[in-house]
Write an enzyme that holds these catalytic residues in place. Sequence first.
Site, PDB file in Angstrom:
ATOM      1  N   THR A 179       0.863  -1.179   0.000  1.00  0.00           N
ATOM      2  CA  THR A 179       0.000   0.000   0.000  1.00  0.00           C
ATOM      3  C   THR A 179       0.903   1.234   0.000  1.00  0.00           C
ATOM      4  O   THR A 179       1.982   1.195   0.587  1.00  0.00           O
ATOM      5  CB  THR A 179      -0.845   0.009   1.291  1.00  0.00           C
ATOM      6  OG1 THR A 179      -1.757  -1.068   1.233  1.00  0.00           O
ATOM      7  CG2 THR A 179      -1.603   1.304   1.488  1.00  0.00           C
ATOM      8  N   VAL A 208     -13.143  -4.216   1.509  1.00  0.00           N
ATOM      9  CA  VAL A 208     -12.527  -2.895   1.634  1.00  0.00           C
ATOM     10  C   VAL A 208     -11.699  -2.886   2.915  1.00  0.00           C
ATOM     11  O   VAL A 208     -12.167  -3.358   3.959  1.00  0.00           O
ATOM     12  CB  VAL A 208     -13.613  -1.786   1.691  1.00  0.00           C
ATOM     13  CG1 VAL A 208     -12.994  -0.438   2.003  1.00  0.00           C
ATOM     14  CG2 VAL A 208     -14.377  -1.725   0.373  1.00  0.00           C
TER      15      VAL A 208
HETATM   16  N1  GLY Z   1      -3.921  -1.534   4.241  1.00  0.00           N
HETATM   17  C1  GLY Z   1      -4.441  -1.971   3.037  1.00  0.00           C
HETATM   18  C2  GLY Z   1      -5.578  -2.882   3.149  1.00  0.00           C
HETATM   19  O1  GLY Z   1      -5.726  -3.592   4.128  1.00  0.00           O
HETATM   20  O2  GLY Z   1      -6.371  -2.912   2.230  1.00  0.00           O
END
Ligand code: GLY
Length: 313
Positions: A179, A208
């Site tokens: 990310t 999500v």
């Molecule tokens: N931190 C990214 C996710 O868990 O989607």
Amino acid sequence: MTKPPLILAHGGAGKSPMTKAQRACLAEALASGYELLRRGAPSIDAVETTIKILEGSGVFNAGVGSCLQLDGSKRMDASIMEGRDLRAGAVAGIELVRHPISAARLVMEETAHVLLVGPSATRFARHWKLDRQSPPTRAQQKAASVKAMKRAGLSGAQRRTLSVFAQMQTRSRREARDTVGAVALDRDGTAAAGASTGGIALMLPGRVGDTPLIGCGVYADNEAGAVSMTGLGEGIIRLAVAKEIADRLAGGASPVMAVRLVLAKLATRVQGRAGALVLAKDGRFAIAHNTARMTAGYWNGSGKPVVKDKFER
Ligand code: GLY
């Protein structure tokens, strides 16, 4: 009185060592973001520009390089926040867009809302004529699912017997990787934070994570500072980690103490794994993770951008 600007960026926390391409991209992104700050641009511009470079690179799990959900679709999440008036915008499950962070910024600036999701978020991006990215090809879908299953440690026999999403999900060892995110402080002392992701390996369609949730994946408040998270979203969401770190900053904790305490709580309460960029309103900062590694860096204009894959633990 103007303040010295500063920018921090990350390319994810996890197990994998940073690649040369990731190092170069992060350094370029930090330099571009800092250049805007140096010229007096607001921190929100620096955060968006930095994240756009990371999203467009294809070497991180965000934007062009996003991983696929189990139905072979690439659904991305992003959010952005500015600390002066606590303005925020986010998109979740957006598709076929090169820079989800720009869609998040448009939600913040052009609507009365904070979060748009799914096909409506994609239509919103189309309305604003944001750059497109092509859908994944069949070959990419196949390669991505084999790679994700191998990374999750599933044997060939397990892989052959897995036919429904739920089976894959329960058997997988979920890992969040790569990310991207940034935080910045501009000459006026305004803090901003942003993050963008393709999610995690082997995720159910529609899943999500923390990244588009304000207070979970990002937070910015001029009375505290700015925070951008990376790691497994399921844990980060349950502790609203970004807001908890920001609240501790506002209460007088140093960035190092605030992030250390919250990451420890994340680990003990929900066995969470994460990394954080934490920038206080006075310019002190910390980059910390309870994963093996975190690809991240910072720059305040002196020397060269610092980029590493291990920080405070
Ligand atoms: N931190 C990214 C996710 O868990 O989607």
